[in-house]
Design a protein around this motif. Sequence first.
Motif, mmCIF file in Angstrom:
data_model
loop_
_atom_site.group_PDB
_atom_site.id
_atom_site.type_symbol
_atom_site.label_atom_id
_atom_site.label_comp_id
_atom_site.label_asym_id
_atom_site.label_seq_id
_atom_site.Cartn_x
_atom_site.Cartn_y
_atom_site.Cartn_z
ATOM 1 N N THR A 90 0.338 7.854 1.819
ATOM 2 C CA THR A 90 -1.065 8.274 1.765
ATOM 3 C C THR A 90 -1.758 7.896 3.058
ATOM 4 O OG1 THR A 90 -1.112 7.919 -0.628
ATOM 5 C CG2 THR A 90 -3.234 8.114 0.485
ATOM 6 N N TYR A 108 0.847 -1.183 0.000
ATOM 7 C CA TYR A 108 0.000 0.000 0.000
ATOM 8 C C TYR A 108 0.883 1.233 0.000
ATOM 9 C CZ TYR A 108 0.853 0.862 4.988
ATOM 10 O OH TYR A 108 1.449 1.131 6.192
ATOM 11 N N TRP A 164 -5.677 -0.228 -1.839
ATOM 12 C CA TRP A 164 -5.686 0.988 -2.639
ATOM 13 C C TRP A 164 -7.080 1.612 -2.588
ATOM 14 C CZ3 TRP A 164 -6.228 -3.840 -4.483
ATOM 15 C CH2 TRP A 164 -7.247 -4.092 -5.410
ATOM 16 N N GLN A 165 -7.126 2.873 -2.982
ATOM 17 C CA GLN A 165 -8.372 3.626 -2.883
ATOM 18 C C GLN A 165 -8.691 4.328 -4.194
ATOM 19 O OE1 GLN A 165 -7.914 6.259 0.516
ATOM 20 N NE2 GLN A 165 -9.121 4.885 1.819
ATOM 21 N N SER A 166 -10.018 4.510 -4.415
ATOM 22 C CA SER A 166 -10.501 5.389 -5.480
ATOM 23 C C SER A 166 -11.186 6.568 -4.799
ATOM 24 C CB SER A 166 -11.477 4.629 -6.382
ATOM 25 O OG SER A 166 -12.650 4.282 -5.678
ATOM 26 N N LYS A 167 -11.925 7.338 -5.567
ATOM 27 C CA LYS A 167 -12.576 8.514 -4.983
ATOM 28 C C LYS A 167 -13.682 8.137 -3.998
ATOM 29 C CE LYS A 167 -11.727 11.625 -8.886
ATOM 30 N NZ LYS A 167 -12.328 12.506 -9.905
ATOM 31 N N THR A 168 -14.277 6.977 -4.229
ATOM 32 C CA THR A 168 -15.423 6.598 -3.379
ATOM 33 C C THR A 168 -15.236 5.292 -2.639
ATOM 34 O OG1 THR A 168 -16.477 5.505 -5.271
ATOM 35 C CG2 THR A 168 -17.041 7.825 -4.886
ATOM 36 N N MET A 169 -14.261 4.468 -3.057
ATOM 37 C CA MET A 169 -14.150 3.127 -2.499
ATOM 38 C C MET A 169 -12.727 2.848 -2.043
ATOM 39 S SD MET A 169 -17.275 1.977 -2.862
ATOM 40 C CE MET A 169 -17.161 0.213 -2.618
ATOM 41 N N THR A 170 -12.631 1.931 -1.083
ATOM 42 C CA THR A 170 -11.347 1.382 -0.651
ATOM 43 C C THR A 170 -11.334 -0.100 -1.020
ATOM 44 O OG1 THR A 170 -11.130 2.913 1.191
ATOM 45 C CG2 THR A 170 -9.856 0.885 1.310
ATOM 46 N N TYR A 171 -10.229 -0.541 -1.643
ATOM 47 C CA TYR A 171 -10.130 -1.922 -2.107
ATOM 48 C C TYR A 171 -9.042 -2.638 -1.341
ATOM 49 C CZ TYR A 171 -12.877 -0.089 -5.975
ATOM 50 O OH TYR A 171 -13.844 0.516 -6.719
ATOM 51 N N SER A 225 -14.350 -4.633 -1.460
ATOM 52 C CA SER A 225 -14.371 -3.166 -1.492
ATOM 53 C C SER A 225 -15.258 -2.654 -0.374
ATOM 54 C CB SER A 225 -14.896 -2.669 -2.839
ATOM 55 O OG SER A 225 -16.212 -3.153 -3.069
#
Length: 896
Positions: free
Chosen positions: A632, A628, A668-675, A744
Amino acid sequence: MKGLFKLSFSLACAYFITGYFSNLLLAIDGFAVASWPPAGIAVASFLLWGRKSFLGIFVGALLTSLIHLDNVVDILNWQVFFQAAAIAIAVVFQAWLGAQIIIKVIKAPLDLSSLKHSVQSLIIAGPVCCIIGASVGTSLLVFNNIIAQHAALDSFIAWWIGDSIGVLIFTPLMLAAFNYSVMRYRLQVILPSLLIYILISVSFYGAASVKKEKNIQKQEIKTLAVQDSITHKLDEISAHLALLATFFSSSEDVSFKEFRQFTAKQLSYSEEILAFEWVPYVPKSALLEYQQMTQLADVEHFFVKEKSPTNQWQAVAERDVYYPIRYAYPLKGNEDAIGFDLASNDFMQEALNQSKTLNEMVISQPVKLVQNQAELGVLFLHPVFGSIETEDDFKGFAVAVVSLKKLSQSLLFDHENLVTASFLDINNTNNTHAIYIANNESMDLLKSYQLLIGNRMWQVELHEPLVSTSWLIYWLAQIVGMLFVWLLVAFLISVTGTNVQIREQVARQTRTLRQEKQKADEASQIKSQFLANMSHEVRTPINGIKGLHYLALQQNDWQQARTYIEQADGALGVLLRVLNDLLDFSKMEAGKLDLMQEPVDIGRLAEEIVNLIQFEVSVKSLEIKLDYDKNTNLMINTDAIRLKQVLLNLLNNAVKFTAQGSITLKIWQSKTMTYLSVSDTGIGISKEAQKKLFRPFAQADNSTSRQYGGTGLGLSICKKLVELMGGAIDLKSTAGQGSTFTFSLPLNSPLPKVEKSEQSFSDVDIENVSFANSAVLLVEDNPLNQHVATAILKTKGCVADIANDGFAAIEMLTEKSYDIVLMDIQMPKMDGLQATKVIRNELGLLDLPIIGLSANAHDDDVKKALACGMNSYITKPIDANILFKALWHYLAAIEK
């Protein structure tokens, strides 16, 4: 294209054939058929095949409209073809609109399983939409003068009723023929309905045929009566004239007075005879003498005369023979005829000569009557001889002037209907003369026949007033019969639909029961396998605990015994993990697992979890990687405990099923989700096994549990926990190459936020804590549990008093003051919940801390305990550290 042609041809044939036979069997004078099957076929076609039905229905309606033509060549008449095409277009539009209303407005095609929906749909498609075809058809009939305007309303109503009943009967029949998949259901509706329909149609046809036959017989009788009447009238005229001829033949020098007396009585019997006349035979040589004698006898200015080209009277031209009118009665109106030479007219002279030659009555061609120049009549000429046997001594002619108008008017057939007769002279086929044409307006031709009389051929045309046969009762009876057929169809469809629904429902329930039985069998098999696994999972740590305890008891060396006890404690942790899995699963199945969100540093949590499994990884010589972005701040709002549970479960599985290689935890993350993903290089999972992997109690196969152990609940719990946290879990795996589990979680959790407690004692250091000065009451019915609990408390210097049940605890509390109560929940006589209520409500010890002790670990049990008045709740087996922290928390509060 071939299918469209076949459909169009079939629909056109069905429309035409049913229309043809309906007209043949059911059409009656002045009324349209009471049931028009093609209308129902058209609506059903649009419901079944939609726009594909346009061509077939149009062609069928066009051909049906053209079958009434007398000649095939009439099709070439553009007006005839236009009328037929317009009716066909109206029929197509009417059927299409009816289907569209059923589908688009009612929004339910004809539902044969529901009587209510069927009737509702048919009422819309039938009586309402059939106004279109009836309106267009009636308008065209009136426009083309086929029916009178005053009959338009009757025609419209009859047309509309026929189309409506046709839709009501044949639309559901056609739908039943194509909608019911089982032949028995089709026959159950169609056969009885068609049989009753045909029976009613044939019965009506038979009754109508009998009535028509009777009407024809009545007309024939009427015609014969009129013919007899005409023949009788003519015979009567001939008889009167023959009697007059006999009178002159047997008499000499008949005076006008004698002539008048003789003919006056005869005229009173036959009003169609305008006058009787005596026409003597005068040869050329005797003309002058005849005129003088007549002048001397009774007519002073008598002379034999003829008509000039200017239609004026003049003396006769010279000829061999003269036939002047000597007497005429009645004389009034016939004065100018006296002296008129009949031989001055060529066709009259021909008739006179023919009568004399044949010695029989002859009738002249039509002539303008002297009495009324606007009217035509005929002269009945009868020769008169002095000697009948030798036909010598020719005297002249007895003549009857006959008005065929009055003859026609005298033919009163019955009391209500006047039959008129028109007479035409057709003796010369190239030159037909109308003797008398009756006023035939609004009358029907009854019969036309030829009549030979007086050596002339007449054509007699008999007419009678238009009398419409009363078919109303027959037509109404037909309508009632057709409505009965509709009710029968509706009833049969309702019964059949109900049977179909029941059968389908039974079939569905049977399938459902079979499926449920199959599921139950599968569940039973799975649970049996699960129980076997559970037995293995429970017995394995128990076996370890029992064996290690035995070894510890055999040791004199405390350190070695301690080692055995610590190993037994590890086995106990495994057993507790199995029981916790079962507890979590039961909570999730009951929907009572409460999750709370709080800020979680995923990076920190991941490192903590990796450290927890580092020992197991090292034992198997595996490599574990944490991937990871450490630069961040990976923060997320979710349930930290359950997230940790999911990751531990996935990582433990990865360690369990990986013999060599590495394990990777990636975040890892996107704007709305954490994976988060856990990858390994282990045995992998086959495609078939992946389908059932997340099911409860399921593993890849039975050999997996035998080789690697496990309850089969772990992944099912993980899936449910992830979904409860608002995420989803996925698997990618290839047998023999490893697996990757990815799940997610949303950054904004749907879980409720965690409620912060005012005090927390989870981080309290209890290493040097002592409870030697504290008065503790232990309420426990089980001797072993009493021994364990008191022994644990003695390690901190506390000697607890023991009550065996709730009653004993209440009694001891009334006798002695205690700092805290450890209360078991399930006890005989009075359980811990009842005892707590008594302590709070009856003894009034509201500030006394009460900590519940129970093996019941459900959230509901905790809530019940707190609701009864307990301050806290500790689940068995008792963790000494948790117990000491709870005691410290409440006892410290008392001291303050």
